[in-house]
Design an enzyme around this catalytic site. Structure first.
Site, PDB file in Angstrom:
ATOM      1  N   HIS A 198       1.476  -1.320   0.137  1.00 14.93           N
ATOM      2  CA  HIS A 198      -0.244   0.283   0.114  1.00 14.93           C
ATOM      3  C   HIS A 198       1.007   1.530  -0.272  1.00 14.93           C
ATOM      4  O   HIS A 198       1.733   1.251   0.596  1.00 14.93           O
ATOM      5  CB  HIS A 198      -1.219  -0.198   1.186  1.00 14.93           C
ATOM      6  CG  HIS A 198      -2.249  -1.199   0.863  1.00 14.93           C
ATOM      7  ND1 HIS A 198      -2.347  -1.943   1.962  1.00 14.93           N
ATOM      8  CD2 HIS A 198      -2.724  -1.770  -0.268  1.00 14.93           C
ATOM      9  CE1 HIS A 198      -3.092  -2.620   1.911  1.00 14.93           C
ATOM     10  NE2 HIS A 198      -3.844  -2.321   0.486  1.00 14.93           N
ATOM     11  N   GLU A 201       1.695   3.483   2.846  1.00 14.11           N
ATOM     12  CA  GLU A 201       2.078   3.040   4.734  1.00 14.11           C
ATOM     13  C   GLU A 201       3.598   3.554   4.530  1.00 14.11           C
ATOM     14  O   GLU A 201       4.381   2.398   4.613  1.00 14.11           O
ATOM     15  CB  GLU A 201       1.501   2.083   4.348  1.00 14.11           C
ATOM     16  CG  GLU A 201      -0.335   1.428   4.206  1.00 14.11           C
ATOM     17  CD  GLU A 201      -0.044   0.625   4.371  1.00 14.11           C
ATOM     18  OE1 GLU A 201      -0.324  -0.810   4.122  1.00 14.11           O
ATOM     19  OE2 GLU A 201      -1.670   0.860   4.076  1.00 14.11           O
ATOM     20  N   ARG A 256      -3.614   4.992  -2.491  1.00 17.05           N
ATOM     21  CA  ARG A 256      -2.828   3.417  -1.592  1.00 17.05           C
ATOM     22  C   ARG A 256      -2.485   2.330  -2.491  1.00 17.05           C
ATOM     23  O   ARG A 256      -1.965   1.285  -2.252  1.00 17.05           O
ATOM     24  CB  ARG A 256      -4.767   3.186  -0.684  1.00 17.05           C
ATOM     25  CG  ARG A 256      -4.602   1.416  -0.323  1.00 17.05           C
ATOM     26  CD  ARG A 256      -6.035   1.116   0.226  1.00 17.05           C
ATOM     27  NE  ARG A 256      -6.385   0.281   0.581  1.00 17.05           N
ATOM     28  CZ  ARG A 256      -6.328  -0.939   1.505  1.00 17.05           C
ATOM     29  NH1 ARG A 256      -5.142  -0.551   2.099  1.00 17.05           N
ATOM     30  NH2 ARG A 256      -6.493  -1.660   1.271  1.00 17.05           N
ATOM     31  N   HIS A 326       2.851  -3.524   6.613  1.00 22.84           N
ATOM     32  CA  HIS A 326       1.376  -2.560   6.188  1.00 22.84           C
ATOM     33  C   HIS A 326       1.520  -1.134   7.428  1.00 22.84           C
ATOM     34  O   HIS A 326       2.661  -1.932   8.438  1.00 22.84           O
ATOM     35  CB  HIS A 326       0.329  -3.011   6.598  1.00 22.84           C
ATOM     36  CG  HIS A 326      -0.057  -3.930   5.203  1.00 22.84           C
ATOM     37  ND1 HIS A 326      -0.815  -3.431   4.214  1.00 22.84           N
ATOM     38  CD2 HIS A 326       0.628  -4.856   4.683  1.00 22.84           C
ATOM     39  CE1 HIS A 326      -1.237  -4.425   2.693  1.00 22.84           C
ATOM     40  NE2 HIS A 326      -0.192  -5.347   3.501  1.00 22.84           N
ATOM     41  N   GLU A 400       0.638  -4.834  11.134  1.00 18.74           N
ATOM     42  CA  GLU A 400       0.167  -3.436  10.722  1.00 18.74           C
ATOM     43  C   GLU A 400       0.876  -2.402  11.994  1.00 18.74           C
ATOM     44  O   GLU A 400       0.862  -3.032  12.869  1.00 18.74           O
ATOM     45  CB  GLU A 400      -0.709  -3.353  11.116  1.00 18.74           C
ATOM     46  CG  GLU A 400      -2.489  -3.655  10.228  1.00 18.74           C
ATOM     47  CD  GLU A 400      -2.623  -3.619   9.575  1.00 18.74           C
ATOM     48  OE1 GLU A 400      -2.005  -1.776   8.728  1.00 18.74           O
ATOM     49  OE2 GLU A 400      -3.302  -3.799   8.050  1.00 18.74           O
TER      50      GLU A 400
HETATM   51  O1  0X9 Z   1      -6.754  -4.554   4.464  1.00 17.51           O
HETATM   52  C1  0X9 Z   1      -5.159  -4.697   4.235  1.00 17.51           C
HETATM   53  O2  0X9 Z   1      -5.411  -4.754   3.353  1.00 17.51           O
HETATM   54  C2  0X9 Z   1      -4.555  -4.153   5.719  1.00 17.51           C
HETATM   55  N1  0X9 Z   1      -4.963  -3.309   6.018  1.00 17.51           N
HETATM   56  S1  0X9 Z   1      -4.230  -2.324   5.900  1.00 17.51           S
HETATM   57  O3  0X9 Z   1      -5.066  -0.626   6.687  1.00 17.51           O
HETATM   58  N2  0X9 Z   1      -2.726  -1.960   5.549  1.00 17.51           N
HETATM   59  O4  0X9 Z   1      -4.992  -1.702   4.310  1.00 17.51           O
HETATM   60  C3  0X9 Z   1      -5.076  -5.914   5.793  1.00 17.51           C
HETATM   61  C4  0X9 Z   1      -4.232  -7.060   5.758  1.00 17.51           C
HETATM   62  C5  0X9 Z   1      -4.558  -8.278   6.178  1.00 17.51           C
HETATM   63  N3  0X9 Z   1      -4.943  -9.252   5.634  1.00 17.51           N
HETATM   64  C6  0X9 Z   1      -5.884  -9.501   4.512  1.00 17.51           C
HETATM   65  N4  0X9 Z   1      -6.522  -8.882   4.308  1.00 17.51           N
HETATM   66  N5  0X9 Z   1      -5.591 -10.758   3.906  1.00 17.51           N
HETATM   67 ZN    ZN Z   2      -1.468  -1.973   3.864  1.00 21.24          ZN
END
Ligand code: 0X9
Ligand code: ZN
Length: 451
Positions: A198, A201, A256, A326, A400
């Site tokens: 992303h 980040e 993003r 992330h 995260e």
């Molecule tokens: O939503 C996401 O992709 C991630 N959070 S973010 O705020 N950095 O965008 C979390 C990813 C967790 N894993 C999966 N969703 N597979």
């Molecule tokens: Zn992310």
């Protein structure tokens, strides 16, 4: 938005345009770009916020503002009672938004009164001598600087680091993964770490750079790191989404997704962490290219996700641990995020992230939440971690990093060191645990008697 906004719908593009008339003000701070923290207390307030942020999201991703609004949660659908919403609000509509919140009695506070000041702070110190010691790792770097750094690192450590071209981005930028191999032991297992899926980040690529530097500098100095590197190689992909990252430095700090054009719309980009083939594009992702969680036209449609998937497929016998970095919210996430089902080795994974979080608390007095993605955040299908897990890499994680929302994506450079040390401790904790497992080694999906 009441009397101060006219909403026009342009049917040809499906984009909603807001034409804004705001009263003349003498207070200059009023019109700064801000980040608000908003907590809806009733279902009615949730609905208002969903409405506002949906409209708002569409508006600001159109050409008029070209800024992105919702920081947390990632989609308006996920807004719920008693849970903080973090919203980036362009200065020219900040009063309008605050009036609306006040009118509906919605609890809110200003997280960052002047976001541009912090963005500026993050971009500063760039021109300093790239070799000026360790402060290099406690600053954010442009994409060009990161490519230079990759070059320098492979030149400075020719027998320990190799750059592997794993693919290229939509805009044809190379995707280099660094292979760290600190000794010549045969049949070593490996850890994969990717950063910068992303774009906004920024702490994530900063961690990958820090991690490579730490590994090279502390091999034979730090006992745990030495033990880990004696037994495992690392593949580190510092920027998985270079086009997006570049865009955050030049056009829109809040971007993003990647930057691939989409058929039939002016909206750009696919969420690479919704583009993998793990319950692809089900609840928690969107088929709408204008959203932040667009899954793409088909699984692995994007060159960036395909490159990583191909590399993992062809190295799945050696790669034991998959790790995706992330931010923000301080979480150590284990599969699944794409279903509410428990992963087959859930308790083993849970024990690992619990221990990592306990260690971080003990050493750094910082709190990390941990658990299965679908439980601790939301359903989010198509993620790299779940896909890698299903491929057979049974130790699969998403971290995260800092913070919990004070600065969000705009974490100041002075926090990079702390954030990286915490994440490093989590990596070490997990790697050491995996190394203890006797047969954990070759992970094959096939069930059956142990070999
Ligand atoms: O939503 C996401 O992709 C991630 N959070 S973010 O705020 N950095 O965008 C979390 C990813 C967790 N894993 C999966 N969703 N597979
Ligand atoms: Zn992310």
């Amino acid at each position: 938005f009441g009397q101060s906004l006219d909403i026009h719908h342009d049917d040809s593009s499906g984009v909603v345009y807001f034409f804004i008339f705001w009263p003349a003000s003498t207070d200059r701070t009023m019109h700064k770009n801000k980040v608000l923290s908003i907590t809806p207390n009733t279902q009615e307030q949730v609905d208002i916020l969903k409405n506002v942020s949906t409209q708002y999201q569409k508006t600001i991703t159109s050409d008029i503002f070209s800024q992105t609004g919702l920081w947390q949660p990632i989609s308006p659908q996920n807004i719920k009672e008693q849970t903080q919403v973090h919203l980036y609000v362009p200065g020219n509509i900040s009063e309008t938004v605050r009036n609306l919140l006040q009118r509906h009695d919605i609890t809110h506070e200003v997280m960052l009164p002047n976001a541009d000041e912090i963005i500026e702070m993050q971009m500063r110190n760039e021109s300093g001598d790239p070799r000026s010691g360790s402060t290099f790792y406690y600053r954010y770097h442009t994409l060009e600087d990161i490519y230079d750094w990759i070059n320098r690192t492979t030149h400075d450590y020719p027998d320990k680091v190799k750059a592997i071209l794993v693919g290229s981005s939509n805009e044809k930028r190379p995707l280099y993964a660094l292979k760290l191999s600190l000794n010549n032991r045969p049949n070593k297992k490996a850890v994969w770490i990717d950063c910068g899926i992303h774009a906004r980040e920024w702490i994530s690529p900063a961690f990958c750079l820090f991690f490579v530097h730490y590994s090279l500098s502390f091999y034979n100095l730090n006992t745990e790191m030495t033990h880990i590197l004696d037994n495992m190689d690392f593949y580190v992909l510092p920027v998985m989404n270079p086009d997006g990252y570049k865009y955050t430095w030049t056009k829109d700090r809040m971007w993003r997704k990647n930057r691939s054009p989409q058929k039939g719309t002016s909206c750009v980009g696919v969420d690479l962490n919704r583009n993998f083939d793990a319950n692809w594009c089900t609840t928690g992702a969107s088929p709408d290219p204008c959203t932040e969680i667009y899954c793409g036209p088909f699984p692995e449609s994007e060159p960036e996700s395909q490159a990583v998937a191909n590399f993992l497929r062809s190295h799945k016998e050696s790669i034991q641990i998959y790790l995706s970095i992330h931010s923000y919210s301080q979480m150590l996430i284990i599969p699944y995020s794409c279903t509410e089902d428990e992963a087959e080795n859930h308790s083993e994974l849970y024990e690992m992230v619990k221990t990592a979080a306990d260690n971080i608390k003990r050493y750094y007095r910082n709190i990390y939440t941990y658990g299965a993605g679908a439980q601790i955040i939301y359903l989010a299908p198509g993620g790299s971690d779940d896909w890698a897990y299903n491929l057979g890499i049974k130790y699969s994680f998403t971290f995260e990093l800092q913070d919990r929302g004070r600065y969000g994506f705009l974490l100041p450079p002075s926090h990079i060191q702390g954030a990286c040390n915490e994440a490093l401790l989590a990596v070490k904790t997990i790697a050491l645990k995996v190394m203890e497992k006797p047969q954990a080694a070759t992970s094959s999906r096939q069930a059956g008697p142990a070999a």
